[in-house]
Design an enzyme around this catalytic site. Structure first.
Site: not given
Ligand code: LMR
Length: 295
Positions: A14, A61, A97, A130, A157
């Site tokens: 990261d 989000r 992802i 999903d 997706h």
């Protein structure tokens, strides 16, 4: 991934804070050796020698946002990570992802093409969450044991591009009405948003996503190790429809994608939903391709 018996070495990367996460994860008593890498100057070392790279990078989000609203930030992050993958582990399987997956997978493909390392068998958009959601919601409504449930999910997706094929769900349930199937479909399509709203500004799915990401990576590792009949739904380069990328069942093997499987028989509702999702999915794919070639 630390718990996965097929993982010998786990590199965590990261831009910051990785040493703490790596120290924490490394105490789990499983064989994988854990190393943490922080900052761009360590990215090459993190990637070198990898067989599978899982990319969950970027921003999540907030309520009211679509996955496409993340494009402006996440597209650039994905592009630079993929450039490093092309340099340091060009043969690795890439599990994407980072959202919007419908665009970030095409971005990755373009980056790899430019670098001369693209292998369509090795690039996957992770849509397992999903499937996980479709299984959970179906089991609840159909009143069948969740561990036995299978539901293919096709398309992409994001929102209506996520199309669960409940007509192919097993164990079969004869007592679900058309209205209930529609409601299950909508709940699966809005599953990510359900979590984003419940977290109320503190991000999106992380725990169920980690589970789904680990399930998919495990399938990739099993395929690489020659385990037969490993089939998962995933968003890959595809000729199953007229769209260049599409999620459907895929057989995984020693080189990644072994076979992209067809859609199977669809109900009228699924056929209609498939046609309705195509324009949005096509636009998201094109947006990713244009971004990668413009910048
Ligand atoms: C999900 O499906 O939970 C993820 O794609 C995150 C999101 O923004 O919904």
């Amino acid at each position: 991934m630390k718990l996965n018996p097929l993982v010998s070495s786990l590199s965590l990367y990261d831009i910051a804070n990785t040493p703490g996460v790596a120290a924490d994860v490394s105490h789990i008593n499983s064989p994988a050796q854990v190393e943490g890498y922080a900052g761009e100057e360590q990215l090459g070392k993190a990637l070198e020698g990898s067989d599978v790279v899982i990319i969950p990078a970027g921003v999540p989000r907030k309520p009211g946002m679509t996955r496409d609203d993340l494009f402006n930030i996440n597209a650039g992050i994905v592009k630079s990570l993929c450039t490093a993958i092309a340099n340091y582990c060009p043969h690795a399987l890439v599990n994407m992802i980072s959202n919007p997956v419908n665009s970030t997978v095409p971005i990755a493909a373009e980056v790899f093409k430019k670098a001369g390392t693209y292998d369509e068998k090795k690039l996957f958009g992770v849509t397992t969450l999903d499937v996980v959601r479709a299984k959970t919601f179906y089991a609840g409504k159909a009143n069948v044991p969740v561990a036995e449930v299978n539901v293919p999910v096709i398309g992409g997706h994001a929102g209506i591009t996520i199309l669960p094929l409940f007509s192919q769900a097993t164990p079969k349930s004869n007592n679900l009405s058309d209205e209930e199937i529609k409601a299950l479909t909508k709940r699966t399509q809005d599953g990510g948003t359900e979590v984003v709203e419940a977290k109320a500004g503190k991000g999106s799915a992380t725990l169920s996503m980690a589970y789904a990401g680990a399930v998919f990576a495990d399938a990739c590792l099993k395929g690489l190790n020659g385990v037969q009949d490993i089939v998962e739904c995933t968003f890959v380069q595809s000729s199953v429809t007229e769209l260049p990328f599409f999620a459907s069942k895929v057989r995984l093997g020693k080189n990644g994608v072994e076979e992209v499987l067809g859609l199977g028989p669809l109900s009228d509702y699924e056929k209609q939903s498939l046609e309705s999702l195509k324009p949005e999915l096509k636009a998201s794919i094109e947006k990713g391709i244009q971004f990668a070639n413009r910048s």
